[in-house]
Design a protein around this motif. Structure first.
Motif, PDB file in Angstrom:
ATOM      1  N   GLN A   1       0.833  -1.198   0.000  1.00  0.00           N
ATOM      2  CA  GLN A   1       0.000   0.000   0.000  1.00  0.00           C
ATOM      3  C   GLN A   1       0.871   1.252   0.000  1.00  0.00           C
ATOM      4  N   ALA A   2       1.921   1.253   0.822  1.00  0.00           N
ATOM      5  CA  ALA A   2       2.832   2.408   0.874  1.00  0.00           C
ATOM      6  C   ALA A   2       3.506   2.620  -0.477  1.00  0.00           C
ATOM      7  N   PHE A   3       3.939   1.531  -1.109  1.00  0.00           N
ATOM      8  CA  PHE A   3       4.575   1.633  -2.428  1.00  0.00           C
ATOM      9  C   PHE A   3       3.587   2.178  -3.453  1.00  0.00           C
ATOM     10  N   TYR A   4       2.377   1.627  -3.464  1.00  0.00           N
ATOM     11  CA  TYR A   4       1.376   2.072  -4.442  1.00  0.00           C
ATOM     12  C   TYR A   4       1.047   3.546  -4.243  1.00  0.00           C
ATOM     13  N   GLU A   5       0.823   3.954  -3.019  1.00  0.00           N
ATOM     14  CA  GLU A   5       0.461   5.354  -2.757  1.00  0.00           C
ATOM     15  C   GLU A   5       1.583   6.298  -3.162  1.00  0.00           C
TER      16      GLU A   5
END
Length: 597
Positions: A385-389
């Motif tokens: 999620q952190a990477f995608y955001e």
């Protein structure tokens, strides 16, 4: 020339860079492996190449028109949309419980690229509907979901997003559309919304408007905004269409590009009030709308890749056909096709490298989204999620800015003929411009990257991604090829420049905000450049390994290596200079007094 979907490159990115086989091991995606992806992409290509792409120029010549409150779309659009809907394409990524296919974003993103390459104006209708579906899946009641989502997935109804008002563009604190509570639990909506994509059209039976409005007595600013469903036609208890709602299109805009997409001015409440249903809780509308916006921001980044691919294909076809001048090296006795000229090759390689790099970046981000939502391990979900955001503002900002350069180069390759509308090259250039503006300008994406994605966690996510890039550098170092060594040199320099900027942003956003935000867009462009270059470097490693093993399509793999090297030497090599502008150049941006402009 007609559009040909780049299925081979998409499948390569999915398999080798986005880890599609790992995605297919996630709960719910067991049937979404490479064979499924190939079958879906091939079917998608048939529809887009054969039905939707031929309507692209028609839409530019014969745009949507407004008369007496009604919008008539370009001839052929209505029939094409019916075929699109009947094929199940609107529901590709949406839950099977509501009639969707339930496929991963990794596959959906590639299909989205095809649709947008085929016809950007047409594709905007499904794009906005996707956003409306996502918002209702997140915040709608079970009754709202069962009433509206299946009809939107089937294509019987479409959806819109109503944020902007004449006085409230990026600053949604200024929203003045009001909602008055009614005894039956509904609300009466009064106000004007502008720039509403497909806010009125003739391609579906009903249009589900999601509208930001302020309940009477709500707090000022963004904390007092709520989100409402305001359908064009009210829906009866049995799901059938009821009375016409008090929501009317009073005009559509005349635009630089995407002319076939009707951009509506909607008036709510001129005849007693439009009936609306509250979505979720009062005063949480902006939070819900951001779900739509984040989905749409990624999708707009894909639009940039799509229009770049279309412009590249057209430029290549013209360069192979147009005969002008003898090659500078004397390799041919007389005038030759312009693709023999080194500068034309430089332009085409720039177009190709940007497009392939951004496609790889977007599909890698999509697979992170799939893992973030479906992986059984909470920690893995959080990491993805952190990477995608972190990637969303880069996919949106970098891919759309690059599409302007690519479509401009497409016109340039055509020379004087590019400036003539009949060749079609100019349409891509005009259409691309909106991509850097809607769903948040490039500066707004950069603000997000600085504030929410870098300063907030002290650069931790950014540095974790840089750590992954080091692994790719190690893989490049093992190869003795000139391409790998050259790519390694530029990738390492770009990563180091990126880390220096991350430290500058994380360390100075509070103390020297003007200095940091003066370089916010250059930071976004540096980060996007690095991420796209990183994915092409990974592609180079895979391609060299497959060539060494003697497997795969030799020509395709050699082209991958050549494209990655070109990107490193001509595009990624710019990163250190951008770093200097960000870290050292803030003062010169703000030095001039306002009255001196």
């Amino acid at each position: 020339m007609s559009y040909v979907a780049p299925i081979k490159d998409m499948l390569f990115c999915m398999k080798e860079l986005a880890g599609l086989e790992e995605v297919a091991r996630l709960p719910g995606f067991e049937d979404a492996g490479l064979d499924t992806a190939q079958a879906v992409l091939e079917e998608c290509a048939k529809l887009n190449e054969g039905v939707i792409a031929p309507l692209n120029w028609e839409g530019d010549k014969y745009p949507s028109s407004w008369h007496d409150g009604k919008v008539t779309t370009t001839p052929g659009f209505k029939e094409a949309f019916r075929e699109y809907a009947e094929g199940g394409w609107q529901g590709l990524q949406h839950p099977a419980d509501f009639g969707g296919q339930g496929l991963p974003k990794t596959i959906g993103a590639a299909c989205g690229e095809m649709l947008n390459s085929a016809n950007l104006s047409f594709a905007l209708c499904p794009l906005l509907t996707d956003g409306a579906i996502e918002a209702l899946l997140t915040a709608g009641t079970p009754e709202q979901q069962t009433t509206f989502i299946p009809k939107m997935i089937s294509g019987e109804w479409t959806g819109t997003m109503n944020l902007t008002e004449p006085q409230a563009g990026s600053d949604l604190a200024l929203v003045r559309t009001r909602a008055e509570p009614q005894p039956d639990g509904t609300f009466k909506i009064f106000g004007t919304k502008i720039f509403i994509t497909y806010g009125e059209h003739d391609m579906a039976q009903n249009i589900v408007h999601l509208v930001l409005a302020r309940v009477v007595g709500a707090p000022e600013g963004v904390k007092g905004i709520s989100l409402f469903i305001v359908p064009k036609f009210l829906v009866n208890a049995d799901g059938s269409l009821g009375a016409r709602n008090d929501a009317h299109c009073v005009s559509i805009e005349h635009k630089l590009g995407i002319k076939a997409s009707p951009t509506a001015v909607l008036q709510f409440g001129d005849h007693g009030g439009a009936v609306g249903q509250l979505i979720g809780q009062e005063n949480r509308g902006l939070e819900y709308m951001f779900i739509m916006m984040n989905a749409a921001r990624y999708a707009v980044g894909v639009q940039g890749i799509a229009i770049a691919e279309r412009a590249y294909q057209k430029a290549v076809a013209y360069a192979k056909d147009r005969v002008q001048s003898r090659p500078v090296d004397g390799s041919l006795p007389g005038s030759a096709a312009i693709i023999h000229h080194p500068d034309v090759k430089r332009m085409l390689m720039t177009m190709r490298a940007y497009t392939e790099g951004c496609r790889a970046m977007a599909l890698t981000a999509a697979s992170a989204f799939d893992a973030a939502h479906h992986h059984p391990d909470k920690e893995v979900r959080q990491q993805n999620q952190a990477f995608y955001e972190f990637m969303v503002p880069l996919v949106k900002g970098y891919s759309t800015e690059m599409s302007l350069e690519v479509t401009s180069l497409g016109v340039q390759v055509h020379g004087g003929m590019g400036f003539i509308e009949e060749t079609g090259a100019a349409q891509y250039y005009r259409d691309a411009k909106i991509l850097t503006i809607y769903e948040g300008t490039t500066a707004i994406q950069a603000n997000d990257l600085v504030g929410r994605k870098t300063a907030r966690d002290g650069g931790r996510t950014a540095k974790a991604i840089a750590g992954q890039i080091e692994h790719t550098e190690a893989a490049l170092a093992k190869s003795g090829s000139a391409a790998a060594q050259s790519t390694l040199k530029r990738l390492r320099a770009a990563r180091e420049a990126f880390l220096q900027v991350v430290d500058f942003v994380a360390g100075n956003t509070k103390a020297s905000p003007n200095a940091v935000f003066a370089g916010s867009v250059p930071y976004l462009m540096l980060a996007g450049n690095l991420m796209a270059g990183w994915q092409l470097a990974r592609a180079l490693v895979v391609a060299e390994q497959q060539l060494a093993q003697g497997g795969g399509d030799t020509g395709f793999l050699q082209a991958k290596v050549a494209t990655a090297r070109f990107y490193a030497e001509h595009l990624l090599s710019k990163a250190p200079g951008v770093r200097d502008a960000i870290v050292d150049g803030g003062e010169s941006v703000t030095a001039l007094p306002i009255d001196a402009y």
